[in-house]
Design a protein around this motif. Structure first.
Motif, PDB file in Angstrom:
ATOM      1  N   TYR A  85      20.230  32.642  -8.771  1.00 21.54           N
ATOM      2  CA  TYR A  85      19.485  33.500  -9.616  1.00 21.54           C
ATOM      3  C   TYR A  85      19.807  33.314 -10.964  1.00 21.54           C
ATOM      4  O   TYR A  85      19.140  33.284 -12.086  1.00 21.54           O
TER       5      TYR A  85
ATOM      6  N   LYS B 139      23.492  33.033  -3.644  1.00 23.19           N
ATOM      7  CA  LYS B 139      22.223  33.776  -4.163  1.00 23.19           C
ATOM      8  C   LYS B 139      22.442  33.914  -5.554  1.00 23.19           C
ATOM      9  O   LYS B 139      21.648  33.776  -6.538  1.00 23.19           O
TER      10      LYS B 139
ATOM     11  N   GLN C  98      22.013  27.658   0.960  1.00 22.47           N
ATOM     12  CA  GLN C  98      21.828  28.934   0.987  1.00 22.47           C
ATOM     13  C   GLN C  98      20.941  29.329   2.256  1.00 22.47           C
ATOM     14  O   GLN C  98      21.244  30.131   3.139  1.00 22.47           O
TER      15      GLN C  98
ATOM     16  N   LYS D  16      19.711  26.018  -2.847  1.00 21.25           N
ATOM     17  CA  LYS D  16      18.615  26.815  -1.879  1.00 21.25           C
ATOM     18  C   LYS D  16      19.152  26.388  -0.417  1.00 21.25           C
ATOM     19  O   LYS D  16      18.656  27.121   0.474  1.00 21.25           O
TER      20      LYS D  16
END
Length: 332
Positions: A201, A197, A224, A221
């Motif tokens: 970001y 994460k 994740q 993603k």
């Protein structure tokens, strides 16, 4: 033409992004009052996570205008939304299985469903009473501090700083993924998920300025999300364990009360005896185990097949682009 983020002084970009994430959190917090808005809590949590991750990665610049206490308060405020989020995820998982539940499993399924629905209602009641008030105080203080003037133009560029932070985050991410085959696999997956994460970001604000940046964000993603579902199943398995203990105790109390009131031979006692939640809870536990094993295999395959190594290599190339873009902008 709008100046690229990578070319701007790092403190200026950190401040601008902080304001953007804070605005998103403010808007999502206002939507929590609408019971029909099922995405408000999720959007609020994401906005705060992005803000926290940004301030954590660039704390050297953020602390020019934000105190440790305020940054810690963001974390504390985000933490109180966790139980409601977990209940939402678990309820969604249960409802997807409604049509597959067999008649003898239904008592346990319904019992678990009602348990989580009550918890979610209680959590939202508390959040709607406490969260807007707490966030309003924090928001006011953050906005005031973000307007504090500091000398920002002589600092390194956001591209240079982000390239460095990406290298640190990528190393941490890869280290945790490399250890998921051991006995502590669940703990490492959780750590890798958090590291992923933070990595995403960091990457997202500059992804459009990098060749292949969008594809890197998408792939990150996907990994994740895979690890996130594994983590959610781990939390659900613990919840099912606690639920089984409570369901067994409730069933025994119910049988004892009916027996004392009606006698052991009464038909109502026999009906209650047949209404056993254990079969439904065991069925849910088996589904959790099977799904978790499938996801673990998929995650392990990403490492064994070289997908993770390829991703980290491409990320290293993107870091080089970013550092070069920032460095060129910083040259006189």
């Amino acid at each position: 033409m709008k100046e690229a983020l990578a070319a701007q002084p790092a403190p200026r970009v950190v401040r601008a992004l902080s304001k953007t994430y804070l605005t998103r959190a403010r808007e999502a917090c206002a939507r929590l009052e609408d019971p029909s808005d099922e995405e408000a809590l999720h959007d609020f949590r994401v906005a705060l996570r992005r803000l926290r991750s940004l301030l954590r990665a660039h704390k050297g610049y953020a602390r020019r205008w934000l105190s440790k206490k305020l940054i810690r308060r963001i974390k504390d405020l985000a933490a109180i939304t966790g139980p409601a989020r977990d209940a939402e995820v678990q309820l969604a998982w249960l409802r997807q299985r409604r049509d597959r539940i067999k008649p003898h499993q239904r008592p346990g399924y319904v019992w678990m469903l009602q348990r989580l629905e009550r918890r979610l209602e209680e959590e939202y009641t508390d959040l709607r009473q406490e969260l807007p008030r707490g966030f309003k105080r924090l928001d006011k203080r953050l906005q005031a501090r973000m307007e504090v003037d500091t000398d920002e133009d002589e600092a390194p560029t956001f591209g240079e700083v982000t390239a460095l932070r990406l290298g640190e985050a990528a190393e941490e991410f890869g280290e945790h993924l490399a250890r998921i085959h051991g006995e502590s696999a669940e703990a490492e997956i959780h750590r890798a998920r958090i590291a992923g994460k933070r990595l995403r970001y960091l990457l997202e604000p500059v992804a459009d300025e990098l060749e292949g940046g969008g594809a890197l964000v998408k792939e990150l993603k996907e990994m994740q999300d895979l690890m996130g579902e594994i983590h959610d199943l781990q939390v659900l398995s613990e919840e099912l364990g606690q639920a089984s203990e409570e369901a067994g105790a409730e069933r025994m109390r119910r049988l004892i009360d009916l027996t004392l009131q009606l006698g052991p031979e009464d038909p109502a006692v026999e009906t209650a005896r047949r209404q056993d939640e254990r079969a439904g809870l065991m069925s849910l536990a088996r589904e959790v185990r099977d799904r978790n094993e499938h996801l673990m295999s998929r995650l392990a395959a990403k490492w064994d097949d070289g997908d993770v190594h390829r991703f980290l290599e491409q990320l290293a190339q993107a870091r080089g682009q970013l550092a070069a873009a920032g460095g060129a902008a910083a040259m006189p």
